[in-house]
Structures are given as structure tokens and as C-alpha cells.
Design an enzyme around this catalytic site. Sequence first.
Site, mmCIF file in Angstrom:
data_model
loop_
_atom_site.group_PDB
_atom_site.id
_atom_site.type_symbol
_atom_site.label_atom_id
_atom_site.label_comp_id
_atom_site.label_asym_id
_atom_site.label_seq_id
_atom_site.Cartn_x
_atom_site.Cartn_y
_atom_site.Cartn_z
ATOM 1 N N GLY A 21 -12.172 154.504 -11.881
ATOM 2 C CA GLY A 21 -12.640 153.139 -12.058
ATOM 3 C C GLY A 21 -13.001 152.866 -13.505
ATOM 4 O O GLY A 21 -12.833 151.760 -14.009
ATOM 5 N N SER A 22 -13.494 153.923 -14.172
ATOM 6 C CA SER A 22 -13.905 153.766 -15.576
ATOM 7 C C SER A 22 -12.741 153.433 -16.477
ATOM 8 O O SER A 22 -12.794 152.460 -17.250
ATOM 9 C CB SER A 22 -14.581 155.064 -16.078
ATOM 10 O OG SER A 22 -15.739 155.347 -15.336
ATOM 11 N N ASP B 106 -14.182 143.915 -9.308
ATOM 12 C CA ASP B 106 -14.268 145.375 -9.342
ATOM 13 C C ASP B 106 -14.485 145.863 -7.909
ATOM 14 O O ASP B 106 -15.599 145.861 -7.403
ATOM 15 C CB ASP B 106 -15.435 145.803 -10.254
ATOM 16 C CG ASP B 106 -15.544 147.308 -10.356
ATOM 17 O OD1 ASP B 106 -16.211 147.797 -11.290
ATOM 18 O OD2 ASP B 106 -14.980 148.014 -9.501
ATOM 19 N N GLU B 107 -13.376 146.244 -7.275
ATOM 20 C CA GLU B 107 -13.370 146.676 -5.865
ATOM 21 C C GLU B 107 -13.444 148.196 -5.764
ATOM 22 O O GLU B 107 -13.174 148.770 -4.692
ATOM 23 C CB GLU B 107 -12.091 146.180 -5.192
ATOM 24 C CG GLU B 107 -11.921 144.660 -5.204
ATOM 25 C CD GLU B 107 -12.469 143.960 -3.961
ATOM 26 O OE1 GLU B 107 -12.290 144.479 -2.836
ATOM 27 O OE2 GLU B 107 -13.078 142.890 -4.117
ATOM 28 N N VAL B 108 -13.791 148.845 -6.863
ATOM 29 C CA VAL B 108 -13.719 150.315 -6.922
ATOM 30 C C VAL B 108 -14.542 150.971 -5.812
ATOM 31 O O VAL B 108 -14.093 151.908 -5.169
ATOM 32 C CB VAL B 108 -14.166 150.813 -8.316
ATOM 33 C CG1 VAL B 108 -14.370 152.323 -8.350
ATOM 34 C CG2 VAL B 108 -13.145 150.386 -9.373
ATOM 35 N N LYS B 109 -15.768 150.476 -5.569
ATOM 36 C CA LYS B 109 -16.551 151.146 -4.528
ATOM 37 C C LYS B 109 -16.495 150.415 -3.190
ATOM 38 O O LYS B 109 -16.441 151.050 -2.147
ATOM 39 C CB LYS B 109 -18.020 151.305 -4.943
ATOM 40 C CG LYS B 109 -18.775 152.193 -3.955
ATOM 41 C CD LYS B 109 -20.226 152.406 -4.212
ATOM 42 C CE LYS B 109 -20.625 153.193 -5.371
ATOM 43 N NZ LYS B 109 -22.080 153.505 -5.387
ATOM 44 N N TYR C 295 -22.445 148.576 -12.548
ATOM 45 C CA TYR C 295 -21.891 149.843 -13.006
ATOM 46 C C TYR C 295 -20.377 149.707 -12.944
ATOM 47 O O TYR C 295 -19.806 149.617 -11.860
ATOM 48 C CB TYR C 295 -22.347 151.001 -12.125
ATOM 49 C CG TYR C 295 -21.977 152.371 -12.674
ATOM 50 C CD1 TYR C 295 -20.654 152.825 -12.645
ATOM 51 C CD2 TYR C 295 -22.935 153.208 -13.213
ATOM 52 C CE1 TYR C 295 -20.316 154.057 -13.160
ATOM 53 C CE2 TYR C 295 -22.603 154.462 -13.729
ATOM 54 C CZ TYR C 295 -21.273 154.866 -13.696
ATOM 55 O OH TYR C 295 -20.939 156.116 -14.196
ATOM 56 N N THR D 118 -2.013 160.937 -20.389
ATOM 57 C CA THR D 118 -0.817 161.709 -20.097
ATOM 58 C C THR D 118 -0.401 161.704 -18.631
ATOM 59 O O THR D 118 0.755 161.428 -18.307
ATOM 60 C CB THR D 118 -0.998 163.177 -20.551
ATOM 61 O OG1 THR D 118 -1.336 163.176 -21.928
ATOM 62 C CG2 THR D 118 0.269 163.984 -20.309
HETATM 63 C C1 LIG Z 1 -18.167 149.368 -8.844
HETATM 64 C C2 LIG Z 1 -17.752 150.545 -9.669
HETATM 65 N N1 LIG Z 1 -16.795 150.382 -10.601
HETATM 66 C C3 LIG Z 1 -16.390 151.422 -11.361
HETATM 67 C C4 LIG Z 1 -16.954 152.674 -11.228
HETATM 68 C C5 LIG Z 1 -16.445 153.809 -12.087
HETATM 69 O O1 LIG Z 1 -15.619 154.601 -11.307
HETATM 70 P P1 LIG Z 1 -15.380 156.137 -11.730
HETATM 71 O O2 LIG Z 1 -16.708 156.820 -11.603
HETATM 72 O O3 LIG Z 1 -14.357 156.633 -10.762
HETATM 73 O O4 LIG Z 1 -14.885 156.133 -13.136
HETATM 74 C C6 LIG Z 1 -17.948 152.891 -10.277
HETATM 75 C C7 LIG Z 1 -18.583 154.221 -10.172
HETATM 76 N N2 LIG Z 1 -19.699 154.335 -9.613
HETATM 77 C C8 LIG Z 1 -20.593 155.476 -9.718
HETATM 78 C C9 LIG Z 1 -19.950 156.783 -10.106
HETATM 79 C C10 LIG Z 1 -20.918 157.743 -10.747
HETATM 80 C C11 LIG Z 1 -22.067 158.174 -9.897
HETATM 81 C C12 LIG Z 1 -22.971 157.066 -9.519
HETATM 82 N N3 LIG Z 1 -22.474 156.304 -8.401
HETATM 83 C C13 LIG Z 1 -21.273 155.640 -8.406
HETATM 84 O O5 LIG Z 1 -20.786 155.199 -7.348
HETATM 85 C C14 LIG Z 1 -18.354 151.807 -9.484
HETATM 86 O O6 LIG Z 1 -19.305 151.959 -8.533
#
Ligand SMILES: Cc1ncc(COP(=O)(O)O)c(/C=N/[C@@H]2CCCCNC2=O)c1O
Length: 437
Positions: A109-110, A237-240, A136, A294
Amino acid sequence: MSGLYARESRSVSTMAHLRFFPLAVTGGSGAYLTGDDGRRLLDFAASWGAASLGHAHPAVRAAVDRALSDQAGASYLSMANDICVLLAERLLALVPGRARGRVWFGHSGSDANETVARMVVAATGRPRILAFRGAYHGGTVGSMAVSGHPAQQGLRAAGLTLVPYPDSFAAGSPEAAMQQALAELERLFATEVPPHEVAAFFVEPIQSDGGMLVPPSGYFAAVEALCRKNGILIISDEVKVGLGRTGRFNAFGQAGFEPDIVVFGKGLGGGLPISAVVGPEALMNHSSAFSLQTVHGNPVCAAAALAVLDTIERENLVENADRTGQVLHEALTGLASKYAIIGDVRGRGLALGVELVNDRSTRKPARREAALAVFRAFELGLVLYYVGVESNVLELTPPLTLTEEEARQGVAILDRALGEVTQGLVDHKVLDGFSGW
Ligand SMILES: Cc1ncc(COP(=O)(O)O)c(/C=N/[C@@H]2CCCCNC2=O)c1O
């Protein structure tokens, strides 16, 4: 402390540690982890949401094995591979028309959010970005630069403006939260932040690390109207909380807005590292060689992601998240009638938060009790973490495959842990060395 955990302390750096208790694992299956002491622990965290299908899901295992048995390279930087093309086509079909252009693949996600932050400024020529306090968006320099979580030590981008995320519990009602948050956004546009200078707004449909904050109904529709009026791109940002976790495939739909750009990560790979940015062709093709690492777009992780999407559909996991999430939500609400320390239970589907307070009227954050409850739950066989700008919100993001029985089992363990914490039966010393956020 177990042998493996002690060995880790003599070999592995603490730079990535976000530790709440001394868990060392040697395996896992489904919603369970296997501790190095042989215990089976129920996993309500799913490794911060990454283990979307739980552990050792056969579909992921088979997909990875097939991809490795006839490996189409290890990168999409300088050659196309069939699995990435197939995955890109699948993701394009899963996003709204605005975003249906091209797909970029990353590891996390970062790196995905960092890419988006650079892309929107480069492609629009607008220097400013909006994000929410408490957000975050990542742990790399460029993603921390557009984040707002107080736990992050990175520098914020010069063009970043942080605005308040509506917190219905803190404000006393969704209406008050919405009114306050919108008033602040409109004030900023009228005084400090010329809206035509803003390239994009980073949005979490539910703000998870900030405390699992669920936006008031209508709030994001109002934000979208302001963005459309001023030509500001909306990034979801749908990552979580995406990929079905909230009980709908896309969390932005429930939050009431249609994004221009969608960011997927964590659970997309089912435990393997892959992220994706889906957005309009004009943005996504504004440049070549703009953001690359890479082994981005490697076919093995992409195969895992395809298996995740297929399994979510085949096993009706969006519906399961909705149904089992309701069971979990109701059970947690039952605990709130038993423990005054529970100030709020909130969330959607299997993205839930339990805010702990020392006083329901002042809503004083119960930080230490949250840490003790999480530690004791671990000792009793349940893995969950805490989030929130005050580190007082228990976060529940179990695998989307969680059964109703497992949900009830987990709540029973949490019940016992909260009971022992509130009776003062858990020695505060157990937290020594486990500073969490
Ligand atoms: C909404 C959202 N967007 C991006 C990210 C970043 O994802 P990555 O940790 O896979 O790079 C996250 C990551 N969240 C953190 C990861 C580190 C530990 C703390 N708890 C999380 O869920 C996120 O919740």
C-alpha cells in the site's frame, strides 16, 4: 518469552516491530495461527488485514505453485506477462467508470500511495494534496508524506494539508461530526488552501489505523461535490478495508462516493506482497518509467491476487464478511452492555473497532487497558491489535473466511480478557517491552 521469540531478539532488527505481545508463529491454517509453543491462536488481525483468505488457503497455494512451475519471468518492468494482464483486466472491471483506465502494480500500500501522490501532482501540475488527520497511507517517505497518523515520524509533504476526519463518537453524533468536518474543509478552501491548487484528496472510506472511524452518511457525498466543483481528484485508499471486507466489494460505495483512483493492497495478495493502483488513462499513462521496482508485477504474486479475487467470488466472501461481521458486531455490542470501558463499537462487515474509554462521558482514552486487553487476549488464544490516534481502539480485521462460530469463539476470549483487565487481574508489567505504536 518463547525460545523462538528470544532467538528473534538476537537476530532480527526491531525497526519493523509494532509489537503488542511476544507471539512467535511456526504455521497457520484458515483463521488460526500456530504458535511456536504449539498453541492454536484465533487470528482476528489477519496480519493487519493481509491474510484476507486466512492462512494456507489452497487456492492461493495452487496458484502460486502453477505460476512458479512455468515462471513468466519475475517482473513486468521490461516485458509483459500474461498473469499481470489478466489481473489488470479483472481489476478494471471492478472499479467505477471514472477509474477504469489503466493499472499499475506494486508491492505494498505504501509504494502504491507514494506513486499516486507523485503522479497526481506531476500529471495535473497542481502542487497541493489533501489528506485526513489520523490517516495511515504508508510507511515509506512518500506515503508518510501524505499521511496524518501521529505515530509516524516521517516528514509531511510541503503541499499537504490535513483536515479532520469526522469522528461521530468524539463529536457526540454523526450529524455534529459531519457538520464540524465539512465546516473546517470549507474554511480551509476559503482561507488557506486555494481549491484550484489541490491535485487530489486521499480518502480512507473507513479510517482504520486512525481508529476504525466510520464516516457519517452523506459526508463523503458532500466532499465529492466539493471536489468535483474544484476539479480535485478523489483517491480511495482501499488497502485495508477494500476487497469485500466491509460487506461490499468496494468500501467507497458504502461511504457514498465514486473515486477517480482506487488503491488496493494488503489482502489483494492473500499474504503475498502485491498492490495495485487503478485510475484514468490520462493520469496512469502520463509518463513511462515513473515508478518502478525490480520485481513489481511479478507473475507469482499476481497469480496469488487472481486466486484471491476468484476465491472471494467463488466462496461468496463479500456476503460472508457482511453476515459474519453482523454476528461479530452484535456480540461486541453485547460486551459493551457488560463493560463500561467499551465506549463505542463501530465498523462495517469485518472491519470493526472497539473504542475503550476510562469514562463514557468524557470519552477519556483507555490506552493502557487496550494494551492489557490485547496482551491478555493473546495469552488466552486470540490475536488482535489496537489502533487509533490514542491507541485505544481494538481493531478486528479477521480473514474474510471467518465463520460465525469462530466469531463467537473470539468474542468469548475477548470477554474474558476484558473482564480480567477491568478487575485489575492483569499485571501492567506484562507490557514492558511491548510499546505498540
Ligand atoms: C489504509 C492503508 N493504506 C496503506 C497502508 C500501507 O500499506 P503497507 O503497509 O502494505 O505498505 C496501510 C497500512 N496499514 C498499517 C500497516 C503497518 C502496521 C499498522 N497497521 C496497518 O494496518 C493502510 O492501513
